[in-house]
Design an enzyme around this catalytic site. Sequence first.
Site, short mmCIF file in Angstrom:
data_model
loop_
_atom_site.label_atom_id
_atom_site.label_comp_id
_atom_site.label_asym_id
_atom_site.label_seq_id
_atom_site.Cartn_x
_atom_site.Cartn_y
_atom_site.Cartn_z
N TYR A 31 0.82 -1.22 0.00
CA TYR A 31 0.00 0.00 0.00
C TYR A 31 0.86 1.27 0.00
CZ TYR A 31 1.59 -0.24 4.76
OH TYR A 31 2.41 -0.32 5.86
N GLY A 32 2.17 1.10 0.08
CA GLY A 32 3.03 2.27 0.27
C GLY A 32 4.13 2.35 -0.77
N THR A 33 5.36 2.44 -0.30
CA THR A 33 6.49 2.68 -1.21
C THR A 33 6.83 1.48 -2.07
OG1 THR A 33 8.05 2.02 0.51
CG2 THR A 33 7.51 4.37 0.36
N LEU A 34 6.22 0.32 -1.81
CA LEU A 34 6.48 -0.86 -2.64
C LEU A 34 5.59 -0.90 -3.89
CD1 LEU A 34 6.93 -3.59 0.13
CD2 LEU A 34 8.65 -2.96 -1.57
N GLU A 106 11.36 -4.12 5.47
CA GLU A 106 10.38 -3.55 6.42
C GLU A 106 10.79 -3.77 7.88
OE1 GLU A 106 8.46 -1.67 5.02
OE2 GLU A 106 8.28 -2.44 2.98
N1 PCA Z 1 6.31 -0.31 2.17
C1 PCA Z 1 5.37 -1.33 2.46
C2 PCA Z 1 4.89 -1.00 3.83
C3 PCA Z 1 5.08 0.47 3.94
C4 PCA Z 1 5.99 0.81 2.85
O1 PCA Z 1 6.36 1.91 2.52
C5 PCA Z 1 4.26 -1.30 1.45
O2 PCA Z 1 4.35 -0.61 0.43
O3 PCA Z 1 3.24 -1.99 1.65
#
Ligand code: PCA
Length: 186
Positions: A31-34, A106
């Site tokens: 949900y984030g930077t991935l 993570e």
């Molecule tokens: N990376 C993981 C968890 C938070 C982040 O930045 C993600 O994208 O799900």
Amino acid sequence: MIKTANVVTHSNIRQFIVHVVRKMTHQVFVYGTLKRNEPNHYWLSNPENGASKFVTNGITKTKYPLIIATRYNIPFLLYSPGNGANVQGEIYQVDDKMLSNLDVLEDHPKFYVREVDDIQIQKGNETSATKCWVYFLKTFKPELLKKPTISNYSSSGPHGLVYSERCNRDPSYDYWKEVKHSQGDC
Ligand code: PCA
């Protein structure tokens, strides 16, 4: 109407073989930077880290607060079910090697904690749910719940809080103190 979902094609036989041979037995919801076009996606797409394959977009069945915090503008999904929003993200199939490399990125289970959660998938008018690993922040400072929440993260979103990559951070600065409970916090 012609139902295509169960038709056996060369393409889905090939996908099945790739899945079995590479043992992509885990589903991860990011949900984030991935996510695609976000600063850590290279980690998930690098074959040296293991195998991964995009499955589909998804959205959390439960609402959670997705916030951006620390001086480095890191996104965190706070484990506070029912608060925040249904969060949009992407589902990937990954193998054991990729899953353990995602845990390295993570820092699971020390900081983010990987938990199974229900993710909804929308196909036309039909909604289904699937179980995925999700990285949560489980013990966090209560004041983080006052931050604005996001339903669809992008580092370059209108919030203006651009993610700071690890290589640009001060190694002597403990940014986790900004979000984690310290001893003595209730
Ligand atoms: N990376 C993981 C968890 C938070 C982040 O930045 C993600 O994208 O799900």
